[in-house]
Design an enzyme around this catalytic site. Structure first.
Site, PDB file in Angstrom:
ATOM      1  N   THR A  74       1.821  -6.506  -6.814  1.00  0.00           N
ATOM      2  CA  THR A  74       2.013  -5.264  -7.472  1.00  0.00           C
ATOM      3  C   THR A  74       3.548  -5.009  -7.735  1.00  0.00           C
ATOM      4  O   THR A  74       4.137  -4.411  -8.566  1.00  0.00           O
ATOM      5  CB  THR A  74       1.549  -4.033  -6.577  1.00  0.00           C
ATOM      6  OG1 THR A  74       0.019  -4.308  -6.509  1.00  0.00           O
ATOM      7  CG2 THR A  74       1.855  -2.732  -7.460  1.00  0.00           C
ATOM      8  N   ARG A  97       1.931 -18.207  -3.778  1.00  0.00           N
ATOM      9  CA  ARG A  97       0.688 -19.016  -3.346  1.00  0.00           C
ATOM     10  C   ARG A  97      -0.185 -19.541  -4.373  1.00  0.00           C
ATOM     11  O   ARG A  97      -0.461 -20.662  -4.545  1.00  0.00           O
ATOM     12  CB  ARG A  97       0.108 -18.578  -1.934  1.00  0.00           C
ATOM     13  CG  ARG A  97       1.096 -18.596  -0.917  1.00  0.00           C
ATOM     14  CD  ARG A  97       0.727 -17.982   0.321  1.00  0.00           C
ATOM     15  NE  ARG A  97       1.077 -16.607   0.266  1.00  0.00           N
ATOM     16  CZ  ARG A  97       1.298 -15.722   1.438  1.00  0.00           C
ATOM     17  NH1 ARG A  97       0.624 -16.194   2.462  1.00  0.00           N
ATOM     18  NH2 ARG A  97       1.668 -14.521   1.303  1.00  0.00           N
ATOM     19  N   VAL A 100      10.249   2.130   2.988  1.00  0.00           N
ATOM     20  CA  VAL A 100      10.148   3.708   3.764  1.00  0.00           C
ATOM     21  C   VAL A 100       9.863   4.469   2.360  1.00  0.00           C
ATOM     22  O   VAL A 100      11.025   4.629   1.770  1.00  0.00           O
ATOM     23  CB  VAL A 100      10.849   3.970   4.765  1.00  0.00           C
ATOM     24  CG1 VAL A 100      10.626   5.342   5.255  1.00  0.00           C
ATOM     25  CG2 VAL A 100      11.308   3.145   5.768  1.00  0.00           C
ATOM     26  N   GLY A 109       8.504   4.448  -0.285  1.00  0.00           N
ATOM     27  CA  GLY A 109       8.457   4.180  -1.899  1.00  0.00           C
ATOM     28  C   GLY A 109       9.558   4.373  -2.550  1.00  0.00           C
ATOM     29  O   GLY A 109      10.570   3.840  -2.254  1.00  0.00           O
ATOM     30  N   GLY A 166      -3.076   0.374  -6.472  1.00  0.00           N
ATOM     31  CA  GLY A 166      -2.007  -0.457  -5.902  1.00  0.00           C
ATOM     32  C   GLY A 166      -1.421   0.457  -4.757  1.00  0.00           C
ATOM     33  O   GLY A 166      -0.220  -0.021  -4.518  1.00  0.00           O
ATOM     34  N   GLU A 181      -2.523  -0.621   1.298  1.00  0.00           N
ATOM     35  CA  GLU A 181      -2.031  -1.966   1.934  1.00  0.00           C
ATOM     36  C   GLU A 181      -3.296  -2.918   1.469  1.00  0.00           C
ATOM     37  O   GLU A 181      -4.451  -2.412   1.097  1.00  0.00           O
ATOM     38  CB  GLU A 181      -1.943  -1.983   3.240  1.00  0.00           C
ATOM     39  CG  GLU A 181      -0.852  -1.142   3.771  1.00  0.00           C
ATOM     40  CD  GLU A 181       0.573  -1.523   3.059  1.00  0.00           C
ATOM     41  OE1 GLU A 181       1.047  -2.758   3.360  1.00  0.00           O
ATOM     42  OE2 GLU A 181       1.390  -0.897   2.314  1.00  0.00           O
ATOM     43  N   ASP A 238       0.649   2.271   9.078  1.00  0.00           N
ATOM     44  CA  ASP A 238       1.632   2.091   8.165  1.00  0.00           C
ATOM     45  C   ASP A 238       2.800   3.075   8.448  1.00  0.00           C
ATOM     46  O   ASP A 238       4.089   2.971   8.185  1.00  0.00           O
ATOM     47  CB  ASP A 238       1.326   1.847   7.017  1.00  0.00           C
ATOM     48  CG  ASP A 238       1.971   2.234   5.747  1.00  0.00           C
ATOM     49  OD1 ASP A 238       2.331   1.119   5.505  1.00  0.00           O
ATOM     50  OD2 ASP A 238       2.315   3.121   5.169  1.00  0.00           O
ATOM     51  N   LYS A 266       6.974   2.853   9.327  1.00  0.00           N
ATOM     52  CA  LYS A 266       7.768   3.353   8.377  1.00  0.00           C
ATOM     53  C   LYS A 266       8.927   4.425   9.578  1.00  0.00           C
ATOM     54  O   LYS A 266      10.135   4.559   9.208  1.00  0.00           O
ATOM     55  CB  LYS A 266       7.531   4.429   7.401  1.00  0.00           C
ATOM     56  CG  LYS A 266       6.738   3.383   6.319  1.00  0.00           C
ATOM     57  CD  LYS A 266       5.960   4.181   5.249  1.00  0.00           C
ATOM     58  CE  LYS A 266       5.343   3.046   4.246  1.00  0.00           C
ATOM     59  NZ  LYS A 266       4.175   3.618   3.626  1.00  0.00           N
TER      60      LYS A 266
HETATM   61  N1  HSE Z   1       0.416   1.669   1.686  1.00  0.00           N
HETATM   62  C1  HSE Z   1       1.706   2.206   1.312  1.00  0.00           C
HETATM   63  C2  HSE Z   1       1.196   3.597   1.086  1.00  0.00           C
HETATM   64  C3  HSE Z   1       2.213   1.340   0.486  1.00  0.00           C
HETATM   65  O1  HSE Z   1       0.304   4.098   0.869  1.00  0.00           O
HETATM   66  O2  HSE Z   1       2.384   4.535   1.535  1.00  0.00           O
HETATM   67  C4  HSE Z   1       3.767   2.070   0.308  1.00  0.00           C
HETATM   68  O3  HSE Z   1       4.675   1.637   1.566  1.00  0.00           O
END
Ligand code: HSE
Length: 435
Positions: A15, A47, A132, A134, A187, A190, A201, A205
């Site tokens: 993505t 890959r 951190v 986005g 997208g 994770e 997550d 951050k």
């Molecule tokens: N999975 C993360 C979120 C992606 O939803 O914030 C961005 O770091």
């Protein structure tokens, strides 16, 4: 006049990788003028082949280490995710004298100490704006724009998936699992969404953000974690009745010479701007000595917003190279050896106000026994709602908002409440922050 070409390689065409290629190809003269040179994509590695992606004529490899060893590449963009191959890849790239840009918060939270030190020793940059929040340029904001301040707290909605889930549950009454599946399709989530759901997550951050904000080395396991899945639709509704919104927050707060680090669902007064930040948006609220309170809001996940943050780092490094300067090797804004160790507050001693929800028999004396369970641990009640009796229910929901109390005290009070014969089942307990 000849202009310098800065050559980049991308590892991972998921993505974010595809978003970076889109921004590179759209960059044109505006981008070149900002850099003072040309950014050229010379090598991509995935890959599995991705013939559907236009890689702008770049060399194409199946082995990501080919990019790390490619003598043509000045800047390696790591977008493969994970902490094993990604770590070896970044080490290899740094050892080959490449500058590295990564969106990988898990990698830096777990291995930042080693990788930042290696980058410094090799005299190259290791940048992570995309790791951190986005598209919000919060790393640069904390590292550079707020460098003249002392930060006292950082609190943020720093997982887009979690905020999207809470927003859809609140606005449309949708099921948790249904919204999570949509976040994956869009997208946002994770590859394994467990980390979005259980708070890992956001904790990763928070570790990066607070390391920068407080100039400290922070262990990846330091934050207390409570996942977004601990919020039931009923809690969202009751919180609204009480004038609050529930947001999943990462909080770092300096108090009494210790640093609180915690990630949990939080009731926030609905009048606060951060309570209004919905959907996949992230928000980071910073309190600092000079600027006071600052709120940065923007898209927290997704292809182009995250690619925007990757490009911020690529352009910054490319600009330095194009002007004949060494890009800053201080990933954390200070020399890594100058970073301090801070005492992390014991979560049991951290105080907040609390929201409690339980089911209790609707009969005389029950409220008095609930009040007593709380008061014997020194906890006062701020407000109480008892839902009207329903003929179909043996017990009725009771919602309590308490005064500030330490975690240890509320847990002891809850154990006492759950032991009451008039109370059925576990007590739901969420923190309240009035900021
Ligand atoms: N999975 C993360 C979120 C992606 O939803 O914030 C961005 O770091």
């Amino acid at each position: 006049m000849t202009t310098q070409t800065i050559k980049v390689g991308i590892c991972g065409l998921g993505t974010v990788g595809q978003g970076v290629i889109a921004l590179l190809s759209e960059g044109g003269d505006v981008l070149s003028n900002r850099v003072g040179g040309t950014i050229e994509l010379v090598h991509v590695a995935t890959r599995t082949p991705k013939p559907e992606v236009d890689t702008l004529g770049a060399r194409d490899s199946r082995d990501v280490f080919d990019v790390a060893r490619d003598p043509d590449v000045d800047v390696l963009i790591e977008l493969i995710g994970g902490t094993t191959v990604a770590k070896d890849l970044v080490v290899e790239a740094l050892n080959h004298g490449k500058h590295v840009v990564t969106a990988n918060k898990a990698l830096l939270a777990d291995h930042g100490e080693e990788l930042f030190a290696l980058a410094e020793s090799k005299g190259v940059a290791l940048r992570f704006e995309a790791a951190v929040a986005g598209g919000i340029p919060v790393i640069e904001a904390v590292k550079t724009s707020l460098a003249g301040n002392h930060v006292s707290s950082v609190a943020g909605i720093i997982n887009g998936t979690g905020n999207f889930i809470l927003t859809e549950m609140a606005a449309k009454g949708r099921e948790f699992s249904d919204v999570l599946a949509e976040a994956q399709a869009l997208g946002y989530a994770e590859a394994d969404p467990t980390f979005d759901v259980d708070g890992t997550d956001a904790a990763q951050k928070l570790v990066l953000l607070s390391s920068l904000a407080f100039g400290a080395r922070i262990d990846a396991n330091a934050p207390f974690k409570q996942g977004v899945d601990s919020v039931a639709p009923a809690d969202i509704g009751y919180a609204r009745e009480l004038g609050y919104r529930i947001k999943h927050l990462g909080i770092a707060k300096r108090e009494n010479d210790a640093l609180q680090l915690r990630v949990h669902p939080t009731l926030i007064p609905e009048a606060k701007a951060i309570a209004q930040v919905d959907g996949v948006l992230n928000a980071v609220m910073i309190n600092a000595s000079g600027v006071g309170e600052l709120l940065l809001v923007g898209p927290g996940a997704g292809s182009r917003p995250t690619a925007s943050a990757v490009m911020a780092d690529v352009v910054s490094v490319a600009r330095s190279i194009a002007s004949g300067e060494q890009p800053s090797i201080h990933s954390m804004g200070v020399g890594f050896s100058a970073m301090s160790q801070l005492t992390i507050a014991d979560i049991n001693e951290v105080s907040s106000a609390w929201y409690l929800r339980l089911d209790a028999e609707d009969k005389p004396g029950v409220m008095a026994s609930l009040t007593q369970c709380l008061s014997q641990h020194g906890i006062g009640i701020e407000s109480l709602i008892q839902k009207p009796e329903s003929a179909a229910l043996a017990k009725v929901p009771v919602i309590l908002m308490t005064d500030e109390a330490p975690t240890r005290a509320i847990e002891q009070a809850i154990a006492d409440i759950e032991a009451l014969p008039s109370v059925g089942g576990p007590v739901t307990c969420l923190r309240v922050e009035n900021f």
